[in-house]
Write a protein that holds these residues in place. Structure first.
Motif, PDB file in Angstrom:
ATOM      1  N   GLN A  71       0.795  -1.217   0.000  1.00  0.00           N
ATOM      2  CA  GLN A  71       0.000   0.000   0.000  1.00  0.00           C
ATOM      3  C   GLN A  71       0.833   1.275   0.000  1.00  0.00           C
ATOM      4  OE1 GLN A  71      -2.620  -1.737   3.308  1.00  0.00           O
ATOM      5  NE2 GLN A  71      -4.103  -0.573   2.126  1.00  0.00           N
ATOM      6  N   HIS A 124       0.849  -9.270   4.548  1.00  0.00           N
ATOM      7  CA  HIS A 124      -0.263  -8.337   4.378  1.00  0.00           C
ATOM      8  C   HIS A 124      -0.641  -8.334   2.892  1.00  0.00           C
ATOM      9  CE1 HIS A 124      -2.318  -4.745   6.501  1.00  0.00           C
ATOM     10  NE2 HIS A 124      -2.921  -4.906   5.345  1.00  0.00           N
ATOM     11  N   TRP A 125      -0.896  -9.543   2.391  1.00  0.00           N
ATOM     12  CA  TRP A 125      -1.610  -9.765   1.130  1.00  0.00           C
ATOM     13  C   TRP A 125      -0.818  -9.753  -0.176  1.00  0.00           C
ATOM     14  CZ3 TRP A 125      -6.541  -6.282   2.100  1.00  0.00           C
ATOM     15  CH2 TRP A 125      -7.130  -6.655   3.304  1.00  0.00           C
ATOM     16  N   ASN A 177      -2.209 -10.900   8.195  1.00  0.00           N
ATOM     17  CA  ASN A 177      -3.176  -9.827   8.344  1.00  0.00           C
ATOM     18  C   ASN A 177      -4.516 -10.265   7.770  1.00  0.00           C
ATOM     19  OD1 ASN A 177      -3.881  -6.896   8.852  1.00  0.00           O
ATOM     20  ND2 ASN A 177      -4.439  -7.108   6.689  1.00  0.00           N
ATOM     21  N   GLU A 178      -5.546 -10.174   8.560  1.00  0.00           N
ATOM     22  CA  GLU A 178      -6.933 -10.399   8.141  1.00  0.00           C
ATOM     23  C   GLU A 178      -7.106 -11.572   7.186  1.00  0.00           C
ATOM     24  OE1 GLU A 178      -8.722  -6.805   6.708  1.00  0.00           O
ATOM     25  OE2 GLU A 178      -8.453  -5.787   8.610  1.00  0.00           O
ATOM     26  N   TYR A 220     -12.854  -1.888  13.017  1.00  0.00           N
ATOM     27  CA  TYR A 220     -13.333  -0.679  12.345  1.00  0.00           C
ATOM     28  C   TYR A 220     -14.781  -0.359  12.684  1.00  0.00           C
ATOM     29  CZ  TYR A 220      -9.091  -0.580   9.539  1.00  0.00           C
ATOM     30  OH  TYR A 220      -7.790  -0.505   9.140  1.00  0.00           O
ATOM     31  N   TRP A 278     -18.730   3.290   5.942  1.00  0.00           N
ATOM     32  CA  TRP A 278     -18.733   2.377   7.074  1.00  0.00           C
ATOM     33  C   TRP A 278     -19.328   3.153   8.246  1.00  0.00           C
ATOM     34  CZ3 TRP A 278     -12.950   0.291   6.963  1.00  0.00           C
ATOM     35  CH2 TRP A 278     -12.771  -0.461   5.797  1.00  0.00           C
ATOM     36  N   GLU A 288      -5.243  -2.301  13.999  1.00  0.00           N
ATOM     37  CA  GLU A 288      -5.734  -1.306  13.031  1.00  0.00           C
ATOM     38  C   GLU A 288      -7.051  -0.746  13.527  1.00  0.00           C
ATOM     39  OE1 GLU A 288      -6.320  -2.580   8.951  1.00  0.00           O
ATOM     40  OE2 GLU A 288      -4.374  -3.577   8.926  1.00  0.00           O
ATOM     41  N   TRP A 301      -4.792   3.164  11.749  1.00  0.00           N
ATOM     42  CA  TRP A 301      -4.689   2.927  10.312  1.00  0.00           C
ATOM     43  C   TRP A 301      -5.171   4.182   9.630  1.00  0.00           C
ATOM     44  CZ3 TRP A 301      -2.406  -0.801   7.463  1.00  0.00           C
ATOM     45  CH2 TRP A 301      -2.523  -0.628   6.073  1.00  0.00           C
ATOM     46  N   GLU A 335      -5.622   1.973  -1.315  1.00  0.00           N
ATOM     47  CA  GLU A 335      -6.660   1.241  -0.578  1.00  0.00           C
ATOM     48  C   GLU A 335      -7.209   0.109  -1.451  1.00  0.00           C
ATOM     49  OE1 GLU A 335      -7.494   0.951   2.457  1.00  0.00           O
ATOM     50  OE2 GLU A 335      -9.383  -0.123   2.198  1.00  0.00           O
ATOM     51  N   TRP A 336      -6.351  -0.810  -1.827  1.00  0.00           N
ATOM     52  CA  TRP A 336      -6.747  -2.032  -2.538  1.00  0.00           C
ATOM     53  C   TRP A 336      -7.651  -1.734  -3.737  1.00  0.00           C
ATOM     54  CZ3 TRP A 336      -2.978  -4.721  -0.916  1.00  0.00           C
ATOM     55  CH2 TRP A 336      -2.579  -4.700   0.415  1.00  0.00           C
ATOM     56  N   PHE A 350      -6.943   7.330   4.256  1.00  0.00           N
ATOM     57  CA  PHE A 350      -7.004   6.849   5.638  1.00  0.00           C
ATOM     58  C   PHE A 350      -5.899   7.438   6.511  1.00  0.00           C
ATOM     59  CE2 PHE A 350      -9.714   3.348   4.134  1.00  0.00           C
ATOM     60  CZ  PHE A 350     -10.410   2.948   5.265  1.00  0.00           C
TER      61      PHE A 350
HETATM   62  C1  GCO Z   1      -7.548  -4.138   5.826  1.00  0.00           C
HETATM   63  C2  GCO Z   1      -6.136  -3.973   5.698  1.00  0.00           C
HETATM   64  C3  GCO Z   1      -5.746  -2.569   5.411  1.00  0.00           C
HETATM   65  C4  GCO Z   1      -6.790  -1.632   4.873  1.00  0.00           C
HETATM   66  C5  GCO Z   1      -7.581  -0.977   5.962  1.00  0.00           C
HETATM   67  C6  GCO Z   1      -8.671  -0.057   5.464  1.00  0.00           C
HETATM   68  O1  GCO Z   1      -7.981  -4.157   6.946  1.00  0.00           O
HETATM   69  O2  GCO Z   1      -8.248  -4.240   4.833  1.00  0.00           O
HETATM   70  O3  GCO Z   1      -5.489  -4.453   6.791  1.00  0.00           O
HETATM   71  O4  GCO Z   1      -4.771  -2.837   4.482  1.00  0.00           O
HETATM   72  O5  GCO Z   1      -6.216  -0.667   4.091  1.00  0.00           O
HETATM   73  O6  GCO Z   1      -8.189  -1.934   6.761  1.00  0.00           O
HETATM   74  O7  GCO Z   1      -9.611  -0.752   4.723  1.00  0.00           O
END
Ligand code: GCO
Length: 471
Positions: A17, A118-119, A162-163, A300, A328, A354, A401, A408-409, A417
């Protein structure tokens, strides 16, 4: 009410990112490089090729972290920067970058928390089946060892995945995140199982390689359920709902959290997925369930729940309620009840790895970036976190975060953010009002949250004096 004296005030970001330098110094391609080239996959056709150019500007970024007074920074390592083919030969220039970054952070008094995945999965390994291939767990552990060998003399805090629910669901089931696949539920759950296995093996690898004291956790996202009122019935309804694995999505909290902590998938989850449940070999659950030192969790938003006649009921969102730019719901109580329920269930110290919001930020005529919504968001959320701590929940840290606006993906650079604004055409950094506000929160160890006069005047209208000159 106060935050513990050694509370870890931090901020976070992730390699793909912010780093950019996607083809420099031997970095191999990752699945996100590939998805970003697919027509229509990413808003505006954006890519992480340059991102925030953090790879070249990390010194300036660390200097800004120092100015904010961060105690810690959560970064992630790009797997294909370290191992361009995902396995095998190490890229010395890649590891050197993280070496320099860690040294820079330590010199600034900022403790690095390192996320291993982290992806940005290496494309070469995706071509060998990716996470769907059971060997992925070994690949991940080997990579973890390489990183720990190199950094664990200075890095003592580690996060594996991560997630997992997000990269499995959005990446492998819905196909909107990399690698952009739409697998069946059964395959997606198998991907998840291999990732969890990778987590367990990586924990073992890091512990075995560690050259100093090390603390390890992971960073699932939590879908937090908060009680509509403080009655015992509503609290119990929220708690039950938060850990029920009864919906057919890939977002059941306990599905991802019970295996690493308890060594088993939840019974209700196995029932709801039925024949789609993953294939589990003997010894897998033991390998997944490694002792962890803390529970990292990304928080979040959430849902409000009340006790109904037939069990927990979700309360609809308030009409016209507060929302972030991503739409959100703003739900500060998630930072009270999320850690509370997780701590009760898993008995580990909690780190909020985060939390934050995207906002419609821009540079005003006065040259500054005013983001009162983010300040208000952060204020509300941190007060709730304070309530959790006040009631005895062992929360050790909070990572906002994000430190910088970033990629942002699937939303590309549309969503901001950061505590620090990034002007992408020039790469100029401008600390937002929220950065100055957070700085005072940190300097007062949270006292300004309860007594705004405790340290300057938080809120709008402050000059940071740190607008970066670089262009
Ligand atoms: C996620 C990731 C982050 C995001 C953030 C905002 O949670 O998706 O860890 O890379 O950018 O959460 O969406």
């Amino acid at each position: 009410m106060s935050f513990p004296e050694d509370f870890v005030w931090g901020a976070a970001a992730a390699a793909y990112q912010i780093e950019g330098a996607a083809r420099e110094d031997g970095r191999g391609p990752c699945v996100w490089d590939r998805l970003c080239r697919r027509d229509g996959a990413i808003w505006g056709g954006h890519t992480g090729d340059v991102a925030c150019d953090h790879y070249h500007r990390y010194r300036e970024d660390v200097e800004l972290m120092r100015w904010i007074g961060l105690k810690a920074y959560r970064l992630s390592i790009s797997w294909p920067r370290v191992l361009p083919d995902g396995a095998g030969a190490v890229n010395p220039m890649g590891v050197d970058f993280y070496d320099r970054l860690v040294d820079e952070l330590l010199a600034a008094g900022v403790t690095p928390y390192v996320t291993l995945f982290h992806w940005d999965f290496p494309l070469a390994l995706y071509e060998r089946g990716g996470w769907l291939n059971r060997e992925s767990a070994e690949w991940f552990a080997e990579y973890a060892k390489v990183v720990a060998d190199r950094l664990s003399d200075r890095v003592g805090h580690w996060l594996t995945l991560n997630e997992p629910q997000v990269f499995v669901s959005l990446g492998h089931f819905e196909g909107v995140h990399a690698p952009g696949d739409k697998l069946t539920m059964k395959q997606a759950l198998q991907v998840g199982h291999h990732a969890l296995l990778g987590h367990g093996k990586a924990v073992q690898a890091v512990r075995a390689a560690a050259r100093g004291p090390c603390q390890i956790g992971f960073a699932p996202v939590a879908v937090v359920k908060t009680p509509a009122t403080d009655t015992r019935e509503d609290i119990e309804a929220a708690r039950r709902s938060m850990f029920a694995a009864n919906d057919e999505t890939l977002f059941n909290n306990s599905w991802w959290m019970d295996p690493p902590l308890w060594g088993r998938y939840p019974e209700d989850g196995l029932a709801v997925y039925g024949s789609s449940a993953p294939q589990v070999r003997d010894g897998d659950m033991e390998a997944i369930c490694q002792p962890l030192d803390f529970f990292g969790v990304n928080v979040y938003s959430g849902q409000t729940v009340r006790a109904g006649t037939d069990g927990p009921e979700t309360v609809p969102l308030e009409v016209g309620g507060r929302m972030t730019a991503m739409r959100w719901a703003v739900a500060p109580q998630v930072l009270r009840w999320g850690p509370t329920f997780l701590h009760e269930r898993y008995h580990l110290p909690i780190h909020i790895t985060e939390n934050g919001m995207s906002n419609v930020d821009w540079v005003s005529l006065d040259g500054r970036v005013h983001d009162p919504q983010r300040i208000d968001f952060l204020w509300r959320y941190l007060l709730e976190l304070g309530k959790a701590i006040g009631s005895g929940v062992d929360v050790r840290g909070y990572f906002h975060w994000s430190i910088l606006d970033n990629f942002e993906w699937a939303e590309g650079y549309r969503e901001r953010f950061g505590l620090i604004y990034v002007d992408y055409p020039t790469q100029r950094r401008i600390p937002k009002d929220s950065a100055a506000w957070y700085r005072e929160v940190i300097a007062s160890n949270g006292r300004t949250l309860f007594d705004p006069g405790a340290c300057g005047t938080p809120g709008s209208g402050q000059t940071t004096g740190r607008e970066s000159e670089s262009a």
